[in-house]
Scaffold this active site. Structure first.
Site, PDB file in Angstrom:
ATOM      1  N   TYR A 151       4.139  13.701  -6.905  1.00  0.00           N
ATOM      2  CA  TYR A 151       5.466  13.110  -7.105  1.00  0.00           C
ATOM      3  C   TYR A 151       5.321  11.598  -7.149  1.00  0.00           C
ATOM      4  O   TYR A 151       4.594  11.017  -6.346  1.00  0.00           O
ATOM      5  CB  TYR A 151       6.401  13.502  -5.957  1.00  0.00           C
ATOM      6  N   ASP A 246      -1.111   5.991  -6.725  1.00  0.00           N
ATOM      7  CA  ASP A 246       0.218   5.883  -6.139  1.00  0.00           C
ATOM      8  C   ASP A 246       0.065   6.099  -4.636  1.00  0.00           C
ATOM      9  O   ASP A 246      -0.078   7.228  -4.168  1.00  0.00           O
ATOM     10  CB  ASP A 246       1.157   6.915  -6.765  1.00  0.00           C
ATOM     11  N   LYS A 274       7.503   3.014   1.175  1.00  0.00           N
ATOM     12  CA  LYS A 274       7.608   3.623   2.510  1.00  0.00           C
ATOM     13  C   LYS A 274       7.137   2.686   3.638  1.00  0.00           C
ATOM     14  O   LYS A 274       7.870   1.781   3.990  1.00  0.00           O
ATOM     15  CB  LYS A 274       6.912   4.984   2.511  1.00  0.00           C
TER      16      LYS A 274
HETATM   17  C1  LIG Z   1       8.335   8.665  -1.929  1.00  0.00           C
HETATM   18  C2  LIG Z   1       7.401   8.499  -3.072  1.00  0.00           C
HETATM   19  C3  LIG Z   1       7.751   7.823  -4.257  1.00  0.00           C
HETATM   20  C4  LIG Z   1       9.153   7.332  -4.499  1.00  0.00           C
HETATM   21  O1  LIG Z   1       9.527   6.343  -3.617  1.00  0.00           O
HETATM   22  P1  LIG Z   1      11.107   6.048  -3.393  1.00  0.00           P
HETATM   23  O2  LIG Z   1      11.117   4.890  -2.458  1.00  0.00           O
HETATM   24  O3  LIG Z   1      11.687   7.311  -2.853  1.00  0.00           O
HETATM   25  O4  LIG Z   1      11.642   5.709  -4.736  1.00  0.00           O
HETATM   26  C5  LIG Z   1       6.784   7.614  -5.206  1.00  0.00           C
HETATM   27  N1  LIG Z   1       5.526   8.064  -5.034  1.00  0.00           N
HETATM   28  C6  LIG Z   1       5.148   8.714  -3.931  1.00  0.00           C
HETATM   29  C7  LIG Z   1       3.736   9.152  -3.784  1.00  0.00           C
HETATM   30  C8  LIG Z   1       6.077   8.976  -2.925  1.00  0.00           C
HETATM   31  O5  LIG Z   1       5.710   9.678  -1.842  1.00  0.00           O
END
Ligand SMILES: *Cc1c(COP(=O)(O)O)cnc(C)c1O
Length: 437
Positions: A151, A246, A274
């Protein structure tokens, strides 16, 4: 089975949820919060302190969701609170540069050998969206490759799932994403070197970037082998394709230098979110001086944000990362998590329950499977989520808060005490006894 449960009161939460449904689609501002995959109405939270949460009905929980990862120091951390409070006296936003941005950037860059320059944004989604644009602007190619089971936020290019066949164009996984966008995203399985070779043979000189989660942790915990990640790095390099890690979850979670350091692999672009904001909305992307030179106003890749580098958020980020940079922080987190998982694994082995706990750093995931490892999304049996539902309900009733879906991982923060963990182990054992009765 219902007589096994003495369900906690959710009267206030249910009332608030009914009201929220008048205001928000599904009563929530982010879909997974709606508790669609688990029992009961979502809990409306009133406050958090250390590893504990209190809901609107006065129920207390030990929290393993930790706001989906950001709260590696737990709730209401004194240093973060003081830093934020200190900034509140000076103003919330100026739309002009502040020293706080420099401070957070310096703290990150002087402790990270994998990126040389950084740009702050306000969410993980934004960080990834910008990283993809940078990769396309730099390589002058349009296609990107992502993995089934990773994701990367909700931008158009990334709400795409695998089509049929080993290497095919993706299909949109959300209404409203133009097919033309999905056609630029190719989705392949994790842990499959052949699929990677085939994708580069089929789309020679067309792929701007391959994006992977540092360690895929949004659809179970799909820990990849070093060999596979090394292969991914080698083939992208050979093909003139950028590799994007990511690290919105793994950044500052697997260590201060995240998954890049864990694998000893140099990605071309890294995205963060995060933890970097310590509970405030912050994201970031970083790369070499050369690559970041393509970002506006230095270069032609446009990217901006009214609240980017917001001073209150920067203050929270600085106060968070300073604590994480202290010697021994991550070693302690890992040791605590390993001991917690080991104790539960012994119980599971003794009882011969068909459940595994996968873990890395301070992340853990319960998988109701007989398999020794799970590395691809299609190795997860959707039926197994029924068991998670039973476990989740029992845990809530015992005061333990896990993410409201069996695809979500759990996090241990530095605020979880021995007592918290011992109490949790007792509760999990009891919950598993119910699942497997
Ligand atoms: C949570 C997450 C996102 C999205 O971040 P948001 O702050 O919710 O937009 C993107 N990539 C990864 C790996 C994530 O865990």
């Amino acid at each position: 089975m219902t007589e096994q449960y003495q369900d906690i009161s959710r009267i206030k939460s249910a009332e608030l949820f009914e009201k929220a449904k008048q205001f928000f689609p599904g009563g929530v501002n982010s879909p997974v919060r709606a508790f669609k995959s688990v029992y009961g109405t979502p809990l409306f939270i009133e406050r958090g302190d250390k590893a504990h949460l209190w809901d609107a009905d006065g129920n207390e929980f030990i929290d393993y969701c930790c706001s989906w990862g950001p709260l590696i120091l737990g709730h209401n951390n004194a240093d973060i609170r003081n830093a934020v409070a200190g900034q509140l006296d000076k103003g919330l936003s100026f739309g002009a540069p502040t020293q706080l941005e420099n401070e957070l950037a310096e703290l990150i860059l002087s402790n990270n050998t994998y990126i040389e320059k950084i740009r702050f944004v306000s969410s993980g989604t934004e960080a990834v969206m910008s990283a993809i644009r940078l990769a396309r602007g730099y390589t002058k190619r349009d296609k990107i490759v992502k993995f089934e089971g990773c994701y990367h936020g909700h931008s158009d290019s990334l709400l795409v799932k695998a089509g049929s066949g080993l290497v095919t164009f993706g299909e949109t996984s959300s209404a409203g994403v133009p097919k033309a966008f999905a056609d630029e995203t190719i989705v392949i399985a994790l842990n499959d070197t052949q699929a990677l070779e085939e994708v580069f043979a089929t789309f020679k000189d067309q792929i701007a970037a391959v994006i992977i989660e540092g360690v895929p942790a949004n659809n179970g915990l799909l820990i990849q082998d070093h060999d596979y990640i090394n292969f991914l790095r080698r083939i992208t390099q050979e093909q003139g394709t950028l590799l994007i890690f990511d690290e919105v979850i793994t950044g500052f979670r697997l260590g201060f230098q995240g998954a890049a350091h864990y694998y000893g692999v140099q990605p071309d672009i890294i995205t963060y979110g995060k933890i970097i904001g310590g509970g405030m909305p912050v994201g970031a992307y970083g790369a070499s001086h050369e690559l970041m030179g393509y970002i506006s106003p230095d270069g032609g890749v446009y990217q901006a944000g009214t609240l980017s580098g917001n001073p209150v958020a920067m203050a929270a980020g600085i106060a968070t990362l300073r604590q994480l940079a202290a010697p021994g922080f991550y070693e302690k987190q890992e040791k605590t998590t390993a001991a917690f998982v080991d104790t539960l694994r012994s119980y599971i082995a003794e009882k011969e329950y068909e459940v595994k706990i996968f873990t890395i750093g301070s992340i853990f995931w319960f998988a109701f499977t007989a398999q020794e490892s799970i590395k691809r999304a299609d190795e997860i049996d959707p039926q197994s989520m029924e068991k998670y539902k039973v476990m989740h309900r029992s845990l809530l009733n015992q005061g333990i808060y896990f993410g409201p879906s069996g695809y979500e991982v759990g996090f241990i923060s530095s605020a979880h005490t021995e007592t918290d963990l011992e109490q949790t182990i007792i509760a999990i054992k009891a919950a598993l006894d119910i699942v497997f009765q």
